[in-house]
Design a protein around this motif. Structure first.
Motif, PDB file in Angstrom:
ATOM      1  N   ALA A   3       0.862  -1.185   0.000  1.00  0.00           N
ATOM      2  CA  ALA A   3       0.000   0.000   0.000  1.00  0.00           C
ATOM      3  C   ALA A   3       0.896   1.232   0.000  1.00  0.00           C
ATOM      4  CB  ALA A   3      -0.920  -0.008   1.208  1.00  0.00           C
ATOM      5  N   GLU A   4       1.032   1.834  -1.157  1.00  0.00           N
ATOM      6  CA  GLU A   4       1.943   2.959  -1.313  1.00  0.00           C
ATOM      7  C   GLU A   4       1.606   4.112  -0.368  1.00  0.00           C
ATOM      8  OE1 GLU A   4       3.163   5.935  -4.904  1.00  0.00           O
ATOM      9  OE2 GLU A   4       2.803   3.829  -5.367  1.00  0.00           O
ATOM     10  N   ALA A   5       2.643   4.692   0.193  1.00  0.00           N
ATOM     11  CA  ALA A   5       2.477   5.829   1.106  1.00  0.00           C
ATOM     12  C   ALA A   5       1.935   7.024   0.337  1.00  0.00           C
ATOM     13  CB  ALA A   5       3.817   6.179   1.747  1.00  0.00           C
ATOM     14  N   ARG A   6       1.042   7.755   0.997  1.00  0.00           N
ATOM     15  CA  ARG A   6       0.482   8.955   0.391  1.00  0.00           C
ATOM     16  C   ARG A   6       0.194   9.978   1.480  1.00  0.00           C
ATOM     17  NH1 ARG A   6      -2.948   5.032   1.078  1.00  0.00           N
ATOM     18  NH2 ARG A   6      -5.033   5.405   1.892  1.00  0.00           N
ATOM     19  N   VAL A   7       0.307  11.252   1.127  1.00  0.00           N
ATOM     20  CA  VAL A   7       0.003  12.344   2.053  1.00  0.00           C
ATOM     21  C   VAL A   7      -0.628  13.471   1.248  1.00  0.00           C
ATOM     22  CG1 VAL A   7       0.872  13.968   3.774  1.00  0.00           C
ATOM     23  CG2 VAL A   7       2.017  11.766   3.486  1.00  0.00           C
ATOM     24  N   ALA A   8      -1.754  13.970   1.728  1.00  0.00           N
ATOM     25  CA  ALA A   8      -2.421  15.118   1.114  1.00  0.00           C
ATOM     26  C   ALA A   8      -2.537  16.199   2.179  1.00  0.00           C
ATOM     27  CB  ALA A   8      -3.807  14.724   0.611  1.00  0.00           C
ATOM     28  N   VAL A   9      -2.269  17.433   1.792  1.00  0.00           N
ATOM     29  CA  VAL A   9      -2.297  18.546   2.736  1.00  0.00           C
ATOM     30  C   VAL A   9      -3.370  19.543   2.324  1.00  0.00           C
ATOM     31  CG1 VAL A   9      -0.965  20.412   3.792  1.00  0.00           C
ATOM     32  CG2 VAL A   9       0.164  18.261   3.215  1.00  0.00           C
ATOM     33  N   THR A  10      -4.199  19.923   3.297  1.00  0.00           N
ATOM     34  CA  THR A  10      -5.205  20.962   3.103  1.00  0.00           C
ATOM     35  C   THR A  10      -5.057  21.967   4.236  1.00  0.00           C
ATOM     36  OG1 THR A  10      -6.867  19.725   4.356  1.00  0.00           O
ATOM     37  CG2 THR A  10      -6.824  19.399   1.968  1.00  0.00           C
TER      38      THR A  10
END
Length: 124
Positions: A3-10
């Motif tokens: 499960a590939e690492a992901r980060v989203a910033v808001t």
């Protein structure tokens, strides 16, 4: 890792919310470090890191969290961890760092920690 690492910033109300998911080992920590870098602008003073979708985290992940915490502290900003799932919480507990982080069950609780009763910035 599958499960590939992901980060989203808001941003919301002057707070950055970084939502991390997937599996974090040495390969995924650069993405996390970039997302947690203290911004140079004053538009977002504090950061909430939503960990609720993190499936795996290792010592490189922990190192990244500790470095981000130190950078936030040095800049006079706060970093709150939200929704740590059992694998992440276990890593924090086994390494005895739960005492250095502000942990909340949800992003909403984390935002409440950062905001005062009037909705503005809370106490530092």
């Amino acid at each position: 890792m599958n499960a590939e690492a992901r980060v989203a910033v808001t941003r919301t109300g002057g707070v950055r919310i970084a939502r991390a998911g997937g599996e974090f080992d040495l390969d995924g920590t650069a993405l996390l470090a970039d997302a947690l870098a203290v911004p140079g602008d004053e538009g977002a003073a504090d950061t909430v890191l939503d960990l609720s979708d993190v499936a795996f985290a290792d010592s490189a992940f922990l190192h990244t969290l500790l470095a981000a915490r130190a950078a936030h502290r040095d800049a006079g900003r706060r970093l709150v961890l939200a929704g740590a799932p059992p694998p992440v919480l276990r890593l924090l507990e086994l390494t005895d760092v739960t005492r250095v982080f502000t942990l909340r069950d949800t992003v909403g609780e984390a935002l409440g920690t950062l905001r005062g009763p009037d909705g503005g910035p809370g106490p530092r």
